[in-house]
Scaffold this motif. Structure first.
Motif, PDB file in Angstrom:
ATOM      1  N   ILE A  48       0.843  -1.195   0.000  1.00 15.37           N
ATOM      2  CA  ILE A  48       0.000   0.000   0.000  1.00 15.37           C
ATOM      3  C   ILE A  48       0.875   1.241   0.000  1.00 15.37           C
ATOM      4  CG2 ILE A  48      -1.778   1.278   1.279  1.00 15.37           C
ATOM      5  CD1 ILE A  48      -2.748  -1.423   2.341  1.00 15.37           C
ATOM      6  N   SER A  49       0.636   2.109  -0.965  1.00 19.57           N
ATOM      7  CA  SER A  49       1.425   3.330  -1.129  1.00 19.57           C
ATOM      8  C   SER A  49       1.341   4.214   0.110  1.00 19.57           C
ATOM      9  CB  SER A  49       0.908   4.100  -2.358  1.00 19.57           C
ATOM     10  OG  SER A  49       1.399   5.422  -2.368  1.00 19.57           O
ATOM     11  N   LYS A  53      -4.401   7.706   2.079  1.00 22.45           N
ATOM     12  CA  LYS A  53      -4.871   8.367   3.296  1.00 22.45           C
ATOM     13  C   LYS A  53      -6.059   7.654   3.922  1.00 22.45           C
ATOM     14  CE  LYS A  53      -3.449  12.599   0.971  1.00 22.45           C
ATOM     15  NZ  LYS A  53      -2.880  11.811  -0.175  1.00 22.45           N
ATOM     16  N   ALA A  54      -6.779   6.878   3.107  1.00 29.66           N
ATOM     17  CA  ALA A  54      -7.981   6.212   3.615  1.00 29.66           C
ATOM     18  C   ALA A  54      -8.314   4.993   2.765  1.00 29.66           C
ATOM     19  CB  ALA A  54      -9.162   7.178   3.640  1.00 29.66           C
ATOM     20  N   VAL A  55      -8.968   4.028   3.408  1.00 27.51           N
ATOM     21  CA  VAL A  55      -9.515   2.852   2.731  1.00 27.51           C
ATOM     22  C   VAL A  55     -10.979   2.770   3.127  1.00 27.51           C
ATOM     23  CG1 VAL A  55      -9.491   0.334   2.556  1.00 27.51           C
ATOM     24  CG2 VAL A  55      -7.330   1.606   2.712  1.00 27.51           C
ATOM     25  N   ALA A  56     -11.866   2.632   2.143  1.00 22.39           N
ATOM     26  CA  ALA A  56     -13.294   2.503   2.431  1.00 22.39           C
ATOM     27  C   ALA A  56     -13.779   1.154   1.945  1.00 22.39           C
ATOM     28  CB  ALA A  56     -14.088   3.622   1.774  1.00 22.39           C
ATOM     29  N   ARG A  57     -14.329   0.388   2.868  1.00 18.78           N
ATOM     30  CA  ARG A  57     -14.871  -0.934   2.551  1.00 18.78           C
ATOM     31  C   ARG A  57     -16.366  -0.796   2.283  1.00 18.78           C
ATOM     32  NH1 ARG A  57     -17.368  -5.396   1.771  1.00 18.78           N
ATOM     33  NH2 ARG A  57     -17.126  -7.210   3.136  1.00 18.78           N
ATOM     34  N   ALA A  58     -16.798  -1.154   1.066  1.00 20.90           N
ATOM     35  CA  ALA A  58     -18.222  -1.111   0.710  1.00 20.90           C
ATOM     36  C   ALA A  58     -18.901  -2.353   1.288  1.00 20.90           C
ATOM     37  CB  ALA A  58     -18.392  -1.031  -0.803  1.00 20.90           C
ATOM     38  N   GLY A  59     -19.082  -2.339   2.585  1.00 21.67           N
ATOM     39  CA  GLY A  59     -19.643  -3.456   3.335  1.00 21.67           C
ATOM     40  C   GLY A  59     -19.294  -3.276   4.793  1.00 21.67           C
ATOM     41  N   GLU A  69      -1.852  -2.389  10.765  1.00 24.47           N
ATOM     42  CA  GLU A  69      -0.773  -1.805   9.968  1.00 24.47           C
ATOM     43  C   GLU A  69      -1.169  -0.449   9.396  1.00 24.47           C
ATOM     44  OE1 GLU A  69      -1.922  -4.826   9.838  1.00 24.47           O
ATOM     45  OE2 GLU A  69      -0.329  -6.319   9.598  1.00 24.47           O
ATOM     46  N   LEU A  70      -2.411  -0.359   8.933  1.00 25.09           N
ATOM     47  CA  LEU A  70      -2.879   0.911   8.379  1.00 25.09           C
ATOM     48  C   LEU A  70      -3.011   1.977   9.465  1.00 25.09           C
ATOM     49  CD1 LEU A  70      -5.548  -0.169   5.727  1.00 25.09           C
ATOM     50  CD2 LEU A  70      -3.073   0.065   5.503  1.00 25.09           C
ATOM     51  N   VAL A  76      -6.970   5.978   7.620  1.00 25.08           N
ATOM     52  CA  VAL A  76      -8.310   5.779   8.170  1.00 25.08           C
ATOM     53  C   VAL A  76      -9.019   4.683   7.381  1.00 25.08           C
ATOM     54  CG1 VAL A  76     -10.498   6.884   8.740  1.00 25.08           C
ATOM     55  CG2 VAL A  76      -8.377   8.208   8.818  1.00 25.08           C
ATOM     56  N   VAL A  77      -9.642   3.744   8.096  1.00 20.80           N
ATOM     57  CA  VAL A  77     -10.396   2.667   7.457  1.00 20.80           C
ATOM     58  C   VAL A  77     -11.882   2.863   7.759  1.00 20.80           C
ATOM     59  CG1 VAL A  77     -10.761   0.179   7.284  1.00 20.80           C
ATOM     60  CG2 VAL A  77      -8.456   1.077   7.687  1.00 20.80           C
TER      61      VAL A  77
END
Length: 393
Positions: A48-49, A53-59, A69-70, A76-77
């Motif tokens: 992951i680069s 800045k953020a990861v959004a899980r559609a679920g 780790e993030l 932000v997740v």
């Protein structure tokens, strides 16, 4: 401002349309994305680069995302709790019926009558006795986890004439208010196991819940119990449940998580993770996930994060000013360090919001004036700061 969004799965177009193409570049193959949109793609072994800045899980579930780790990187997740709740609720209700009435086997047997012509009605009438199953009315349903899905299942099951007993040590006020008053709340899991004819699970998979339906739990359940798992595969110890089915302790397992050992096993109905597979749910999740990313990237707001505290401001970014979004460890004296650095630079703080969740803290600081790269570097150099992100007005 412009942002790059990487999609790791197919995301419903209605969700991507939340992100206007004048300001957002969206692609599966993209270098140094600002954020990632994902459904079920496995991210644990993904490089992951540092620009993310953020990861959004559609679920709702996030076990495919390396959250610790993030978090260390200040990423932000987000997830989308409740967006697919109705779809999952409906599959749970179908699963209760499938666990009771052997309609799949009955359909398979009936299809094998093809070619017998006028004899079929008589053969079908004679053979139907092998497909008897109990009614839901009057039975007790144990619901483990009373969040959005569990609460909806509980309420609907009552309309089928079921007695419902729920267990959730973390029951929110919102969910409690949504629950029908007739639903009984258990203080322990064992009290649910002792009373329930059917058990459905609606909790996240964590170190505490993984394998929670195991031999020890099954021992405390009623003979002939039927188990529904549309939540997460790891919540159920498959070997223990299969052994209980073979012994007659468990009458049926319905699982939305395919596994080699479950396939073609008697009294097991295995589905290919279709709990949220409706166009409505996919649209709802995509819209919510994209909206969360947009608000975070453009305004710094955090809603529905699984690792960062909820942090909201309705204030506009000061015209000609700077909004600083700072992630750091939740330890004493950090706020004074930030204000000291800004004060020494003769920068006036227009507003300051600080929120914490566990050992993570997040700040939204509005400054009247342009904050230079030098000042941003000083803020970033403070001990335990993982990220400083400026948004310029």
């Amino acid at each position: 401002m412009s942002f790059k969004i990487q999609t790791l799965n197919k995301i419903a177009a209605i969700g991507l349309n939340v992100l206007d193409r004048d300001n957002y570049e969206i692609a599966t193959d993209i270098n140094n994305p600002d954020a990632i949109l994902v459904r079920s793609a496995e991210m644990h072994d993904m490089q992951i680069s540092d620009n993310v800045k953020a990861v959004a899980r559609a679920g709702a579930g996030t076990n495919n995302i390396p959250i610790p780790e993030l978090s260390e990187k200040g990423i932000v997740v987000f997830n989308t709790p409740g967006a697919n709740a109705n779809a999952v609720k409906e599959l749970v209700m179908l699963s209760l019926l499938l666990a009771s009435r052997p309609v799949i086997d009955a359909n398979k047997w009936t299809n094998e009558l093809a070619g017998k012509g006028d004899e079929i009605p008589a053969i079908a009438e004679k053979g139907k006795s092998q497909f008897v199953g109990p009614e839901l009315m009057g039975k007790t349903l144990g619901v483990i986890g009373l969040g959005a899905i569990g609460a909806m299942v509980s309420n609907l099951a009552q309309h089928f004439g079921m007695e419902v007993i729920g267990y959730d040590p973390f029951l929110s006020v919102k969910s409690a208010l949504f629950l029908d008053k007739k639903i009984k709340l258990a203080e322990t899991l064992d009290s649910v196991y002792a009373k329930a004819d059917y058990i459905t699970i609606h909790v996240p998979q964590t170190n505490d819940t993984k394998g929670m339906i195991n031999a020890a739990a099954i021992k405390n359940m009623k003979n002939g119990v039927r188990i529904i798992n549309i939540a997460r595969g790891g919540l159920v110890n498959n070997a223990d449940v299969l052994a209980a089915i073979d012994s007659g302790k468990v009458s049926c397992l319905v699982s939305d998580f395919a596994a080699e050992e479950l396939l073609n096993h008697k009294n097991v109905i295995c589905l290919p993770h279709i709990g949220a597979s409706t166009p409505e749910a996919e649209d709802n999740c995509a819209v919510m996930a994209a909206s969360e990313l947009k608000d975070f990237l453009e305004n710094g707001n955090i809603v529905n994060s699984v690792n960062f505290p909820k942090t909201l401001t309705e204030n506009p970014i000061p015209s000609g000013g700077t909004r600083l979004c700072i992630c750091h460890k939740n330890i004493p004296d950090m706020i004074s360090k930030f204000t000291s650095i800004l004060g020494d630079a003769k920068l006036n703080i227009a507003s300051f919001i600080n929120q914490a969740r566990g050992d993570i803290a997040y700040n939204i600081i509005d400054v009247d004036g342009f904050v230079s790269d030098e000042i941003i570097a000083k803020l970033a150099s403070c001990d335990t700061v993982s990220r400083v992100r400026p948004i310029f007005g």
